[in-house]
Design a protein around this motif. Structure first.
Motif, PDB file in Angstrom:
ATOM      1  N   THR A  23       6.466   0.151  -4.546  1.00 34.19           N
ATOM      2  CA  THR A  23       6.119  -1.261  -4.565  1.00 34.19           C
ATOM      3  C   THR A  23       5.515  -1.618  -5.915  1.00 34.19           C
ATOM      4  OG1 THR A  23       3.830  -1.009  -3.778  1.00 34.19           O
ATOM      5  CG2 THR A  23       5.556  -1.166  -2.106  1.00 34.19           C
ATOM      6  N   MET A  24       5.565  -2.889  -6.225  1.00 29.04           N
ATOM      7  CA  MET A  24       4.879  -3.401  -7.401  1.00 29.04           C
ATOM      8  C   MET A  24       4.555  -4.860  -7.184  1.00 29.04           C
ATOM      9  SD  MET A  24       6.107  -3.728 -11.395  1.00 29.04           S
ATOM     10  CE  MET A  24       7.264  -5.029 -10.981  1.00 29.04           C
ATOM     11  N   MET A  25       3.349  -5.254  -7.546  1.00 25.30           N
ATOM     12  CA  MET A  25       2.991  -6.668  -7.584  1.00 25.30           C
ATOM     13  C   MET A  25       2.158  -6.896  -8.835  1.00 25.30           C
ATOM     14  SD  MET A  25       0.963  -9.208  -4.969  1.00 25.30           S
ATOM     15  CE  MET A  25       2.472  -9.768  -4.175  1.00 25.30           C
ATOM     16  N   ILE A  26       2.544  -7.910  -9.613  1.00 31.36           N
ATOM     17  CA  ILE A  26       1.787  -8.260 -10.812  1.00 31.36           C
ATOM     18  C   ILE A  26       1.347  -9.712 -10.700  1.00 31.36           C
ATOM     19  CG2 ILE A  26       2.908  -6.564 -12.306  1.00 31.36           C
ATOM     20  CD1 ILE A  26       4.731  -8.772 -13.315  1.00 31.36           C
ATOM     21  N   ASN A  27       0.186 -10.000 -11.253  1.00 30.73           N
ATOM     22  CA  ASN A  27      -0.345 -11.357 -11.257  1.00 30.73           C
ATOM     23  C   ASN A  27      -0.896 -11.640 -12.646  1.00 30.73           C
ATOM     24  OD1 ASN A  27      -2.974 -13.184 -10.963  1.00 30.73           O
ATOM     25  ND2 ASN A  27      -1.558 -13.751  -9.334  1.00 30.73           N
ATOM     26  N   TYR A  28      -0.368 -12.693 -13.266  1.00 29.59           N
ATOM     27  CA  TYR A  28      -0.819 -13.084 -14.607  1.00 29.59           C
ATOM     28  C   TYR A  28      -1.477 -14.447 -14.531  1.00 29.59           C
ATOM     29  CZ  TYR A  28      -1.068 -13.635 -19.639  1.00 29.59           C
ATOM     30  OH  TYR A  28      -1.522 -13.801 -20.922  1.00 29.59           O
ATOM     31  N   ARG A  29      -2.697 -14.533 -15.080  1.00 34.86           N
ATOM     32  CA  ARG A  29      -3.472 -15.768 -15.056  1.00 34.86           C
ATOM     33  C   ARG A  29      -3.671 -16.289 -16.479  1.00 34.86           C
ATOM     34  NH1 ARG A  29      -5.346 -12.003 -12.035  1.00 34.86           N
ATOM     35  NH2 ARG A  29      -6.953 -11.306 -13.501  1.00 34.86           N
ATOM     36  N   PHE A  30      -3.368 -17.555 -16.675  1.00 36.49           N
ATOM     37  CA  PHE A  30      -3.604 -18.218 -17.964  1.00 36.49           C
ATOM     38  C   PHE A  30      -5.024 -18.766 -17.956  1.00 36.49           C
ATOM     39  CE2 PHE A  30       0.917 -18.256 -17.276  1.00 36.49           C
ATOM     40  CZ  PHE A  30       1.466 -17.988 -18.525  1.00 36.49           C
ATOM     41  N   VAL A  54       0.847  -1.187   0.000  1.00 34.26           N
ATOM     42  CA  VAL A  54       0.000   0.000   0.000  1.00 34.26           C
ATOM     43  C   VAL A  54       0.882   1.238   0.000  1.00 34.26           C
ATOM     44  CG1 VAL A  54      -1.668   1.330   1.360  1.00 34.26           C
ATOM     45  CG2 VAL A  54      -1.914  -1.165   1.143  1.00 34.26           C
ATOM     46  N   ALA A  55       0.524   2.247  -0.787  1.00 36.90           N
ATOM     47  CA  ALA A  55       1.297   3.481  -0.847  1.00 36.90           C
ATOM     48  C   ALA A  55       1.358   4.136   0.529  1.00 36.90           C
ATOM     49  CB  ALA A  55       0.672   4.440  -1.851  1.00 36.90           C
ATOM     50  N   GLY A  56       2.570   4.534   0.937  1.00 37.36           N
ATOM     51  CA  GLY A  56       2.746   5.226   2.202  1.00 37.36           C
ATOM     52  C   GLY A  56       2.945   4.338   3.404  1.00 37.36           C
ATOM     53  N   VAL A  57       2.996   3.013   3.216  1.00 39.74           N
ATOM     54  CA  VAL A  57       3.154   2.075   4.333  1.00 39.74           C
ATOM     55  C   VAL A  57       4.569   1.513   4.331  1.00 39.74           C
ATOM     56  CG1 VAL A  57       2.364  -0.086   5.371  1.00 39.74           C
ATOM     57  CG2 VAL A  57       0.706   1.495   4.367  1.00 39.74           C
ATOM     58  N   ALA A  99       0.819  -1.068  -8.133  1.00 44.28           N
ATOM     59  CA  ALA A  99       2.065  -0.311  -8.255  1.00 44.28           C
ATOM     60  C   ALA A  99       1.891   0.983  -7.475  1.00 44.28           C
ATOM     61  CB  ALA A  99       2.389  -0.012  -9.722  1.00 44.28           C
ATOM     62  N   THR A 100       2.852   1.293  -6.608  1.00 43.60           N
ATOM     63  CA  THR A 100       2.735   2.492  -5.772  1.00 43.60           C
ATOM     64  C   THR A 100       4.081   3.208  -5.691  1.00 43.60           C
ATOM     65  OG1 THR A 100       3.378   1.515  -3.634  1.00 43.60           O
ATOM     66  CG2 THR A 100       1.085   1.228  -4.328  1.00 43.60           C
ATOM     67  N   TYR A 101       3.991   4.500  -5.420  1.00 45.24           N
ATOM     68  CA  TYR A 101       5.178   5.291  -5.103  1.00 45.24           C
ATOM     69  C   TYR A 101       4.770   6.344  -4.093  1.00 45.24           C
ATOM     70  CZ  TYR A 101       8.972   8.650  -5.261  1.00 45.24           C
ATOM     71  OH  TYR A 101       9.987   9.497  -4.892  1.00 45.24           O
ATOM     72  N   SER A 102       5.603   6.542  -3.067  1.00 46.51           N
ATOM     73  CA  SER A 102       5.322   7.585  -2.082  1.00 46.51           C
ATOM     74  C   SER A 102       6.620   8.316  -1.744  1.00 46.51           C
ATOM     75  CB  SER A 102       4.697   6.997  -0.811  1.00 46.51           C
ATOM     76  OG  SER A 102       5.590   6.111  -0.166  1.00 46.51           O
ATOM     77  N   HIS A 103       6.489   9.621  -1.557  1.00 41.46           N
ATOM     78  CA  HIS A 103       7.602  10.456  -1.116  1.00 41.46           C
ATOM     79  C   HIS A 103       7.105  11.319   0.027  1.00 41.46           C
ATOM     80  CE1 HIS A 103      11.072  13.134  -1.126  1.00 41.46           C
ATOM     81  NE2 HIS A 103      10.221  14.136  -1.043  1.00 41.46           N
ATOM     82  N   ILE A 127       4.410   1.514   9.764  1.00 40.71           N
ATOM     83  CA  ILE A 127       4.468   2.967   9.664  1.00 40.71           C
ATOM     84  C   ILE A 127       3.578   3.400   8.509  1.00 40.71           C
ATOM     85  CG2 ILE A 127       5.957   4.936   9.133  1.00 40.71           C
ATOM     86  CD1 ILE A 127       8.235   3.322  10.484  1.00 40.71           C
ATOM     87  N   ILE A 128       2.630   4.310   8.765  1.00 42.87           N
ATOM     88  CA  ILE A 128       1.745   4.840   7.735  1.00 42.87           C
ATOM     89  C   ILE A 128       1.982   6.344   7.644  1.00 42.87           C
ATOM     90  CG2 ILE A 128      -0.620   5.063   6.905  1.00 42.87           C
ATOM     91  CD1 ILE A 128      -1.385   2.690   8.629  1.00 42.87           C
ATOM     92  N   ARG A 129       2.371   6.786   6.473  1.00 43.76           N
ATOM     93  CA  ARG A 129       2.693   8.202   6.248  1.00 43.76           C
ATOM     94  C   ARG A 129       3.623   8.751   7.325  1.00 43.76           C
ATOM     95  NH1 ARG A 129      -2.789  11.055   3.663  1.00 43.76           N
ATOM     96  NH2 ARG A 129      -2.538  10.083   1.604  1.00 43.76           N
TER      97      ARG A 129
END
Length: 775
Positions: A662-669, A108-111, A638-642, A124-126
């Protein structure tokens, strides 16, 4: 090689005194219930209305929910909510197979990961650590408890960013978790999941649910889980088990009563002994351990040193539609938790006398004192001079024992009423309610003496010598009353939403020391909290918003009654694509909080040190989050936080990185020879972080020079790769590889230069295999 040595313990009690013997009886009686009622669907004429207090069970995508209840306790589309809320679905949790909540929320963005990775679902959140009051379960706050929520009972997780004056007025200003637990279902479903692996594995989960009887009015759910696994470090373990019977009564098509009982027990080894090398400074790119201290061993911490919790929760919720405009929710929660800890700690501290008075820089193996202690400092004649004084002797490291018993009883009651009206050209939603909570906590224990640790013989068995009398006995209580109202108006065919809320928070919070007999510290006060927001939908699938929100939490810190008060301004956008299956959101925020309280790292090594560090903090930053389905086969997060989290002297806050992604991808056949196969890959990046609190909690040297953080963690990546194959509706298998590239043994988490305050090494590659049977 996968360790199976612990599998034999999964079906036996993890502790001889554990009071869950009723589990087998409940299991035995539950099995036939599903069998005898499976063929009985609800009557066709019985229309089920989804309560406004209940989130939708169906997701737009495996990784994308479209609604949440964590803004003001009622279901609302995320695109119409003027705040940052991220939802983690059950499908995503299944792909990750988490041992703790952070294994999922790190996407999650900011975590970010908090100090002390073992317990309290700490993160830690934000920029603000969530320990001590930022976790709600089914809308009820669970404050200061040491346990983790067991993954087997979680249906979904909602992460709300920023202070929330309605759902979690006492939560951390950076945000809070709302964990939504599983519920009974009127459709029969039964599953058994087994997992084995190298470490942090060896667990099972049995989940049985379905209708009761032939009327279609009753349903049940029974969840039982257990884990008994080695950890990465020698002679360390994680054990837990839970039992959760649940019952639902559909009184009529608009009224539902749900009762849940969740019992859980957990045993977790304390952190191994870790100390940084004296040569590590703020300029060291990759901090490392002192000679003789192994990154994957206990290093003299005893195998019996552990944290142990036993908890029981009762949740009862009644939801009903009074008429087409008004809905009502009445809910109660009773919680009882026992925390029994028997631990040994390093007992030598880094006092302020190890900081250079002229620069504020730590000199780990030197102490500083005036050349002539009888005279005041004089820059020319009586200066501070260093004296060689090693922080520790590898063959004789002081340590101590501590045994502690804490009993905490909490009672909660909530009622909410919602009125939805369509006026001439204007929609109106009014949410009002009250919350009452009361808690009593009793914590007492003893400090014991132990032989010093010899790193040449770290496995030497020892147990503390405890005195007859208690070393400490602290008692606390609170009684809180919260009255709130939240009003939302929709204009221009609900393209423009104006929202405002007000909460009256009254508390009587007490804390006292029974050993000294001193008068209690008391906070008997009340606060008015509010929030306001504006959201405009540029298009049906794009919205812009601004919000202001505040919260306040009563606390007793170092015997002083305080309000922790936080406020946030946020502007952002939300968008949905591909039939609401994909969301892209962004936000800019500014947060400030007074009287931020965190545990004092010096307390671990010196029981006489102040228990809590108190400071005022501010933060600002921005974040982006992409979540959902990109194609019919591909889902992505996909997230980015500054952010720029600094204290009043401009210093970085320990464990908080400025940049995270962060990034997580899931591909299903879905067709061809690979049909039924899915592959997921996740990567988490955390930037440079301060490893300790400057001055070990002391802001200035004797000469008034600001102390500095003594080391920083290097930027780091963590990776996960998973393969899953669904044979049919009955059989499902998953292979998960954590830390794919086996990048291990570096300092991954820290709160001080020694363990006990969060210093932890990165674990190596971990291969886990699980299988699920549905029937």
């Amino acid at each position: 090689m996968i360790k199976l040595s612990s599998v034999r313990t999964l079906l036996r009690p993890a502790h001889a005194s554990a009071p869950l013997g009723l589990s087998l009886l409940l299991l035995a009686t539950a099995l036939p219930l599903g069998a005898q009622t499976a063929a009985t669907p609800p009557p066709k004429e019985d229309t089920v209305v989804l309560s406004t207090f209940t989130v939708s069970a169906d997701s737009a995508d495996r990784y994308r929910a479209t609604d949440a209840i964590s803004a003001v306790r009622v279901r609302a589309p995320l695109i119409d909510t003027a705040s940052s809320i991220s939802v983690l679905t059950r499908d995503m949790l299944d792909d990750i197979g988490p041992n703790r909540v952070f294994d999922a929320t790190r996407y999650v963005a900011g975590v970010q990961e908090g100090r002390g990775i073992q317990f309290q679902d700490r993160m830690i959140i934000r920029g603000f650590e969530t320990q001590g009051g930022a976790r709600t379960v089914d809308n009820f706050l669970q404050s200061a408890d040491s346990d983790n929520v067991v993954e087997s009972v979680i249906d979904r997780i909602e992460v709300t960013k920023g202070p929330n004056a309605i759902l979690s007025p006492a939560g951390a200003p950076g945000g809070s978790l709302n964990i939504i637990t599983k519920s009974p279902t009127f459709k029969r479903q039964q599953s058994l999941n087994l997992q084995v692996g190298q470490f942090d594995a060896q667990k099972y989960m049995l989940d049985l649910a379905g209708p009761l009887g032939h009327s279609g009015k009753f349903a049940y759910r029974l969840i039982q889980s257990g884990q008994d696994s080695d950890r990465y470090w020698d002679d360390s373990y994680i054990r837990n088990r839970s039992l959760a019977p649940m019952f639902a009564w559909r009184i009529n098509e608009k009224t539902l009563l749900t009762v849940k009982i969740i019992g859980a027990e957990q045993w977790i080894s304390r952190e191994p002994l870790l100390i940084l090398d004296p040569s590590v400074t703020a300029d060291t790119k990759n901090p490392f351990l002192a000679p003789g201290i192994k990154p994957d061993a206990n290093n003299g911490i005893q195998p019996w040193s552990h944290t142990e919790t036993h908890s029981a929760d009762l949740f009862a919720t009644l939801t009903t539609e009074v008429n087409k405009n008004i809905s009502l929710r009445v809910a109660a929660n009773g919680r009882f938790i026992l925390e029994d800890h028997d631990q040994n700690f390093l007992s030598t501290s880094l006092g302020i006398n190890r900081y250079n008075p002229y620069t504020g820089v730590l000199t780990q193996d030197s102490t500083w004192a005036l050349a002539n202690s009888a005279l005041p400092h004089d820059a020319s004649t009586n200066r501070y001079v260093p004296t060689a004084s090693p922080f520790f002797n590898p063959s004789s490291i002081p340590n101590r024992g501590e045994i502690q018993w804490t009993r905490r009883k909490t009672a909660n009651f909530q009622t909410d009423v919602v009125g939805n009206y369509q006026l001439e050209g204007v929609s109106s939603q009014t949410v009002a309610g009250l919350g009452y909570s009361r808690q009593m906590a009793d914590s007492h224990g003893k400090n014991g003496t132990m032989p010093n640790i010899d790193l040449n013989n770290p496995k030497n068995a020892a147990y503390p010598v405890y005195p007859t009398a208690l070393s400490f006995h602290n008692v606390s209580s609170y009684t809180n009353l919260q009255l709130y109202a939240n009003q939302r108006f929709g204009f221009l065919d609900n393209r423009l939403y104006l929202t405002g809320g007000l909460l009256r928070y009254a508390t009587v919070t007490k804390a006292w020391n029974r050993l000294t007999g001193a008068a209690p510290s008391v906070l008997d006060d009340s606060k008015n909290l509010w929030n306001g927001s504006l959201l405009y939908k540029v298009r049906d699938n794009v919205s812009l918003y601004y919000s202001h929100s505040i919260n306040a939490s009563p606390t007793i810190a170092n015997n002083l009654p305080l309000w922790r008060e936080g406020g946030q301004d946020e502007v952002g956008f939300k968008s949905e694509f591909f039939g609401r299956k994909l969301a892209f959101n962004g936000a800019y925020f500014e947060i400030a909080q007074t009287n931020v309280t965190v545990p004092n790292p010096a307390r671990q090594t010196d029981p006489t040190a102040p228990q809590t560090l108190v400071s005022d903090l501010g933060n600002k930053g921005y974040e982006f989050e992409l979540m959902g389905r990109v194609t019919d086969n591909l889902s992505v997060i996909a997230t980015y936080s500054h952010l720029k989290m600094r204290d009043s002297l401009g210093r970085m806050i320990r464990a908080v990185a400025d940049n995270n992604a962060t990034m997580m991808i899931n591909y299903r056949f879905t067709d061809g020879q690979a049909k039924g196969l899915s592959v997921n890959y996740g990567v988490v990046y955390n930037g440079r972080r301060a490893g300790d609190a400057p001055g070990n909690g002391t802001s200035y040297t004797p000469l008034g020079v600001a102390t500095q953080s003594s080391f920083y963690l290097k930027p780091q990546y963590s990776t996960t790769l998973g393969f899953a194959y669904r044979w049919n509706e009955t059989y499902f298998t998953r292979l998960t590889i954590d830390n794919v590239f086996d990048n291990k043994n570096y300092i991954s988490v820290a709160g001080a230069r020694f363990s006990g305050a969060g210093l932890t090494t990165m674990t190596g590659r971990n291969i886990r295999l699980s299988a699920t049977i549905n029937w």
